[in-house]
Design a protein around this motif. Sequence first.
Motif, PDB file in Angstrom:
ATOM      1  N   ILE A  39      44.294  48.015 -10.821  1.00 23.63           N
ATOM      2  CA  ILE A  39      44.654  48.457  -9.468  1.00 23.63           C
ATOM      3  C   ILE A  39      46.072  49.020  -9.457  1.00 23.63           C
ATOM      4  O   ILE A  39      46.357  50.036  -8.809  1.00 23.63           O
ATOM      5  CB  ILE A  39      44.515  47.288  -8.481  1.00 23.63           C
ATOM      6  N   GLY A  40      46.979  48.358 -10.191  1.00 24.53           N
ATOM      7  CA  GLY A  40      48.353  48.846 -10.254  1.00 24.53           C
ATOM      8  C   GLY A  40      48.447  50.231 -10.874  1.00 24.53           C
ATOM      9  O   GLY A  40      49.237  51.073 -10.427  1.00 24.53           O
ATOM     10  N   LEU A  41      47.651  50.485 -11.908  1.00 22.64           N
ATOM     11  CA  LEU A  41      47.635  51.819 -12.503  1.00 22.64           C
ATOM     12  C   LEU A  41      47.149  52.863 -11.504  1.00 22.64           C
ATOM     13  O   LEU A  41      47.677  53.986 -11.444  1.00 22.64           O
ATOM     14  CB  LEU A  41      46.743  51.824 -13.744  1.00 22.64           C
ATOM     15  N   MET A  42      46.127  52.498 -10.709  1.00 21.40           N
ATOM     16  CA  MET A  42      45.610  53.442  -9.719  1.00 21.40           C
ATOM     17  C   MET A  42      46.666  53.741  -8.643  1.00 21.40           C
ATOM     18  O   MET A  42      46.789  54.866  -8.179  1.00 21.40           O
ATOM     19  CB  MET A  42      44.350  52.872  -9.076  1.00 21.40           C
ATOM     20  N   ILE A  43      47.421  52.719  -8.255  1.00 17.55           N
ATOM     21  CA  ILE A  43      48.438  52.921  -7.223  1.00 17.55           C
ATOM     22  C   ILE A  43      49.616  53.719  -7.763  1.00 17.55           C
ATOM     23  O   ILE A  43      50.163  54.598  -7.085  1.00 17.55           O
ATOM     24  CB  ILE A  43      48.906  51.558  -6.667  1.00 17.55           C
ATOM     25  N   ALA A  44      49.996  53.439  -9.004  1.00 13.28           N
ATOM     26  CA  ALA A  44      51.175  54.096  -9.580  1.00 13.28           C
ATOM     27  C   ALA A  44      50.876  55.487 -10.105  1.00 13.28           C
ATOM     28  O   ALA A  44      51.808  56.258 -10.380  1.00 13.28           O
ATOM     29  CB  ALA A  44      51.749  53.242 -10.708  1.00 13.28           C
ATOM     30  N   GLY A  45      49.604  55.833 -10.255  1.00 16.92           N
ATOM     31  CA  GLY A  45      49.255  57.099 -10.895  1.00 16.92           C
ATOM     32  C   GLY A  45      49.810  58.322 -10.200  1.00 16.92           C
ATOM     33  O   GLY A  45      50.302  59.262 -10.851  1.00 16.92           O
ATOM     34  N   SER A  46      49.763  58.349  -8.870  1.00 16.77           N
ATOM     35  CA  SER A  46      50.257  59.540  -8.160  1.00 16.77           C
ATOM     36  C   SER A  46      51.761  59.704  -8.329  1.00 16.77           C
ATOM     37  O   SER A  46      52.264  60.828  -8.432  1.00 16.77           O
ATOM     38  CB  SER A  46      49.888  59.440  -6.676  1.00 16.77           C
TER      39      SER A  46
END
Length: 726
Positions: A375-382
């Motif tokens: 989930i953290g990767l998805m949030i930080a990706g942008s």
Amino acid sequence: MIGLGLRLAVSGGREAIVRLAVLAAAVAVGTGMLLVTLAGVNAVHAQNLRYSWLNSGVTSAATGPEAADPALWQIREDFFRGDPIARVDVAISGPDGPVLPGRTALPAPGEYVVSPALDRLLRTHPADQLRDRFPGRQTGVLGHDALPSPDSLIAVVGGTREQVSRIPGATEVTRMVTVSPDDCRDCRAGIGADGIVLTLSVVAAALLFPLLIFIGTATRLSAARREQRFAAMRLIGATPRQITQFAAAESAAAAAAGALAGLAVFFAARVGLARVPFTGDPFFLDDLSLSLLDWLVVTLGVPLAAALAARIALRRVRISPLGVARRVTPRPPRAWRVLPLLLALAELGYLVGHRPLTRNGQVLGYLGGIFGVMIGLMIAGSWLTMAGSRLLARRAQRPATLIAGRRLADNPRAGFRAVSGLMLALFVTSTATGVITTIVAERSGSPGAAGHDLVSVLMLPEFEGTPPGEIRLPSGLPAHLIRVNPDGGPETQHLPGLITCADLATIPDAGACPPGAQVAEVWPGLSGNPAEDPAWPASTWTPAQLATLKVINVVVPTDGTPAAIEHARTVLNTTFPYGRLPATDADYRHDWTRQLPQFQRLADVAIISSLVIAGCSLAVSVTGGLTERRRPFAMLRLTGVRLSELRRVVVLESAVPLLAVSVVAVGTGFLAAHFFLRSQMEYELHPPGTSYYVIVVAGLLAAIGVIASTMPLLNRMTGPAAARNE
């Protein structure tokens, strides 16, 4: 409204049909994978439950009716060509004794029953390699209810009460255990179902996240054109609720068709899945079953999730019919988006030295940490995409680079969305490879060259030994005695066994004595001596003194062929029928070496499936992006921008976020693997092998190939006709 929504869904021509087909395919794959995972979890528990009766003599958790005539019971582990055999020795005391599942009575003295797989081995191999281990005659074959797996090797051997009572640990049994080994602390037979279920859950999460991204990407295909159409309907009087119903009807129809197709995917994969030995042994087909709740959750939940994704994707139209026309640059993502990722990694790091003591705590800790990182990767990706785009724009030397950098900086969320599935696939690949590579390196190394060629039988009680007068060496085998070392022990620097140097010299590859020594200190199985120092420590005991010491092990060297090993094992089995059954050093490590390929197979399934799904998501996203930007690109072509420059823009818009998030995903995956290994097993992370780098490079090249495969569309979609106002 639902009917009108379905008509609108298919009235957009080939573009609408393609969008619905892609969404249905995404839902079908997602539904099938989720059903397969749930069935796998159910099969693990069903298989483990059928191990329960094998624990009847080792636990007080027995349930069910109590028999009037108790039976002596002891279970031991035997081996045949690398596969474990569960041997249960029983001795009845009367006609009303405990009963095996699916049978009417225990074997009488001189009788034995075996599993179907063991029955096939008995029929196809020489008696001196296997059948001679079981005295008497075979009177039956165990049925389905008594078998954890179709390949289970089980023998229930009847003996007299005097014979079975001589086996250390034999106990009286009055009823069969029906409690799952998961709920039994002192059970010896069974699988680590919790660990396997945890692994399957991680695999499910590894597949679920890319699938959800795929569904969301397919739902957003041609989202701008649909938003314009729905906005026009708002302007002529349609309410937000009606627009929501139109969008939900379209997505739910495609999702329902996909869910039905997902059932076909599940049943097609079910037969093959039954033969995959995730637990070390394959499943029975009926173990891969689903409860009514499982069916309802997946077949109803996936279409509802797709409808919810459609609702979220078109939220701007519901807010205002002018929201689509008045497009503005969205606010750039802030640095706080990295915090959830750091917190999830900190939680995994905290578990190093603070591992939960309970299995539920471990499941919650590790699974929650892995989910948190995803989930953290998805949030930080942008935010990572924005950072990469700004760097690209500052270093731009060509118009295509500048255009790509500025477009990504204007909407980094859209740029990241295209590669988010591949980012998670790389994270899963790195984590799984790091864990598996380290475990293989730490636990599958050979402890000694002789360990695979020596068959040994450890005297009981362990490390106390048997008086030499009670040892009868088998005839026809070059057997050697290892005796107890009176100077050895856990608090000394001495090894627990002693052997004469004359005997040691006749055993190939078993090490050597130091010059001038007559007796050497050894491990009981003659394994574990470092290859770089083949000399065992010398002992002060003399061969004459050695003859008076108790025997702790009998070892038989072989030529290493399966036939020779099994013949020696059978002879030792019949010569020493009441102790621990003969085994090689490789047999003692066999359970772990059998599990490693299964976990590797699970990792491979997660890796390959994630990469395939991520590739499909990338293809759909790039194609959808070209569809949405056909008019801006057509205008650029009319102003003189060459088609080759537009192609560079498209490639850079996908490649920059791909490379930016790939570096973070790989590093995060290895860091998560390191925390797990340090916390759970106290291992240091080992560097991955060549295959990992091949998979990563192949995945990135395939992603670039997917992007390049959409280039022919650019010429057709950016012609002069696409520049007109609609």
